[in-house]
Design a protein around this motif. Sequence first.
Motif, PDB file in Angstrom:
ATOM      1  N   SER A 182       0.722  -1.159  -0.057  1.00 42.08           N
ATOM      2  CA  SER A 182      -0.063  -0.179   0.148  1.00 42.08           C
ATOM      3  C   SER A 182       0.878   1.400  -0.003  1.00 42.08           C
ATOM      4  O   SER A 182       0.430   2.474  -0.300  1.00 42.08           O
ATOM      5  CB  SER A 182      -1.100   0.048   1.333  1.00 42.08           C
ATOM      6  OG  SER A 182      -0.224   0.075   2.379  1.00 42.08           O
ATOM      7  N   GLY A 183       2.105   1.166   0.368  1.00 42.12           N
ATOM      8  CA  GLY A 183       2.817   2.590   0.604  1.00 42.12           C
ATOM      9  C   GLY A 183       3.462   2.705  -0.909  1.00 42.12           C
ATOM     10  O   GLY A 183       4.134   3.719  -0.997  1.00 42.12           O
ATOM     11  N   GLU A 184       3.428   1.626  -1.651  1.00 43.35           N
ATOM     12  CA  GLU A 184       4.007   1.660  -3.135  1.00 43.35           C
ATOM     13  C   GLU A 184       3.083   1.549  -3.891  1.00 43.35           C
ATOM     14  O   GLU A 184       2.966   0.840  -4.960  1.00 43.35           O
ATOM     15  CB  GLU A 184       5.100   0.622  -3.358  1.00 43.35           C
ATOM     16  CG  GLU A 184       6.294   1.076  -2.401  1.00 43.35           C
ATOM     17  CD  GLU A 184       6.165   0.173  -1.024  1.00 43.35           C
ATOM     18  OE1 GLU A 184       5.326  -0.701  -0.889  1.00 43.35           O
ATOM     19  OE2 GLU A 184       7.050   0.674  -0.164  1.00 43.35           O
ATOM     20  N   ALA A 185       1.868   2.309  -3.705  1.00 50.88           N
ATOM     21  CA  ALA A 185       0.660   2.272  -4.712  1.00 50.88           C
ATOM     22  C   ALA A 185       1.197   2.816  -6.094  1.00 50.88           C
ATOM     23  O   ALA A 185       2.181   3.369  -6.184  1.00 50.88           O
ATOM     24  CB  ALA A 185      -0.568   2.982  -4.102  1.00 50.88           C
ATOM     25  N   GLY A 186       0.176   2.512  -7.105  1.00 53.77           N
ATOM     26  CA  GLY A 186       0.418   3.082  -8.472  1.00 53.77           C
ATOM     27  C   GLY A 186       1.351   2.027  -8.980  1.00 53.77           C
ATOM     28  O   GLY A 186       1.279   0.573  -8.930  1.00 53.77           O
ATOM     29  N   ALA A 187       2.173   2.508 -10.123  1.00 55.83           N
ATOM     30  CA  ALA A 187       2.783   1.428 -10.929  1.00 55.83           C
ATOM     31  C   ALA A 187       4.091   0.793 -10.186  1.00 55.83           C
ATOM     32  O   ALA A 187       3.971  -0.513 -10.592  1.00 55.83           O
ATOM     33  CB  ALA A 187       3.560   2.514 -11.934  1.00 55.83           C
ATOM     34  N   ILE A 188       4.550   1.290  -9.150  1.00 59.17           N
ATOM     35  CA  ILE A 188       5.401   0.367  -8.522  1.00 59.17           C
ATOM     36  C   ILE A 188       5.065  -0.475  -7.448  1.00 59.17           C
ATOM     37  O   ILE A 188       5.322  -1.684  -7.847  1.00 59.17           O
ATOM     38  CB  ILE A 188       6.384   1.415  -7.528  1.00 59.17           C
ATOM     39  CG1 ILE A 188       7.169   2.263  -8.325  1.00 59.17           C
ATOM     40  CG2 ILE A 188       7.289   0.427  -6.473  1.00 59.17           C
ATOM     41  CD1 ILE A 188       8.077   3.572  -7.480  1.00 59.17           C
ATOM     42  N   GLY A 189       3.616  -0.312  -7.053  1.00 58.77           N
ATOM     43  CA  GLY A 189       3.017  -1.528  -6.315  1.00 58.77           C
ATOM     44  C   GLY A 189       2.352  -2.426  -7.178  1.00 58.77           C
ATOM     45  O   GLY A 189       2.346  -3.627  -6.926  1.00 58.77           O
ATOM     46  N   ALA A 205       3.712  -3.333 -10.046  1.00 56.54           N
ATOM     47  CA  ALA A 205       4.975  -4.078 -10.473  1.00 56.54           C
ATOM     48  C   ALA A 205       5.378  -5.098  -9.623  1.00 56.54           C
ATOM     49  O   ALA A 205       5.784  -6.345  -9.706  1.00 56.54           O
ATOM     50  CB  ALA A 205       6.187  -3.115 -10.826  1.00 56.54           C
ATOM     51  N   LEU A 206       5.332  -4.643  -8.266  1.00 57.21           N
ATOM     52  CA  LEU A 206       5.650  -5.329  -6.964  1.00 57.21           C
ATOM     53  C   LEU A 206       4.580  -6.522  -7.071  1.00 57.21           C
ATOM     54  O   LEU A 206       4.898  -7.931  -6.812  1.00 57.21           O
ATOM     55  CB  LEU A 206       5.603  -4.811  -5.717  1.00 57.21           C
ATOM     56  CG  LEU A 206       6.881  -3.837  -5.531  1.00 57.21           C
ATOM     57  CD1 LEU A 206       7.030  -2.854  -4.366  1.00 57.21           C
ATOM     58  CD2 LEU A 206       8.257  -4.625  -5.659  1.00 57.21           C
ATOM     59  N   CYS A 207       3.436  -6.403  -7.158  1.00 55.38           N
ATOM     60  CA  CYS A 207       2.323  -7.695  -7.123  1.00 55.38           C
ATOM     61  C   CYS A 207       2.495  -8.262  -8.286  1.00 55.38           C
ATOM     62  O   CYS A 207       2.567  -9.624  -8.037  1.00 55.38           O
ATOM     63  CB  CYS A 207       1.099  -7.083  -7.268  1.00 55.38           C
ATOM     64  SG  CYS A 207       0.324  -6.206  -5.776  1.00 55.38           S
ATOM     65  N   ALA A 208       2.972  -7.679  -9.534  1.00 51.77           N
ATOM     66  CA  ALA A 208       3.261  -8.848 -10.679  1.00 51.77           C
ATOM     67  C   ALA A 208       4.178  -9.566 -10.313  1.00 51.77           C
ATOM     68  O   ALA A 208       4.377 -10.730 -10.989  1.00 51.77           O
ATOM     69  CB  ALA A 208       3.270  -7.970 -11.886  1.00 51.77           C
ATOM     70  N   GLY A 209       5.279  -9.092  -9.741  1.00 55.22           N
ATOM     71  CA  GLY A 209       6.421 -10.004  -9.257  1.00 55.22           C
ATOM     72  C   GLY A 209       6.187 -11.107  -8.482  1.00 55.22           C
ATOM     73  O   GLY A 209       6.777 -12.242  -8.740  1.00 55.22           O
ATOM     74  N   ASP A 210       5.433 -11.003  -7.467  1.00 49.94           N
ATOM     75  CA  ASP A 210       4.829 -11.791  -6.722  1.00 49.94           C
ATOM     76  C   ASP A 210       4.041 -12.925  -7.416  1.00 49.94           C
ATOM     77  O   ASP A 210       4.208 -14.194  -7.045  1.00 49.94           O
ATOM     78  CB  ASP A 210       3.929 -11.170  -5.443  1.00 49.94           C
ATOM     79  CG  ASP A 210       4.582 -10.461  -4.488  1.00 49.94           C
ATOM     80  OD1 ASP A 210       5.964 -10.563  -4.509  1.00 49.94           O
ATOM     81  OD2 ASP A 210       4.196  -9.510  -3.682  1.00 49.94           O
TER      82      ASP A 210
END
Length: 161
Positions: A26-33, A35-40
């Motif tokens: 949630s602290g990295e919402a938007g494109a970075i968040g 991308a992190l979810c896609a990596g997971d």
Amino acid sequence: MAVVKAQVDFIRGKVPDAEVVLHPYSGEAGAIGAALCAGDWRKRGEPSHFRGFDTIAALTYTSTTSAATVCKWCRSTARGRSSTFQLPGAKGREWSKLPLAPGWERVISNNSCPKGLVEDVNEMRVVKAKLEEVKREYPNVAEMVRKDAFRRVSAAAVAAE
């Protein structure tokens, strides 16, 4: 959590069968968040829902902010932004104040009120019913206290207590 619940309720109110994914970043919402979810997901072997850069490059849209986009549901006369996207299977809205041909879908944004996100009276009735349901379920405690704290009481009623 209350903000997240409100957002999920809003999304499901517009698209009842929507799959809402709450990411752990949630602290990295938007494109970075994202991308992190896609990596997971990739690490877990789950498929991507990314439609591809070709789809993005071919995306056709228009954006309108004009007198026709002014919200007429209340006195605020907020001017929303109407963005229309060409999407396969979109139904269009020939009856709209900003008509859409089949194959196009509208998203209304730049408006903080849920009333300004609809343009049909039947859609408005659904929004109003949901707002009233929320008001009944979660009363405005500050308003209740304000009314009770500043209500007029007769001298006889105070003396009786």
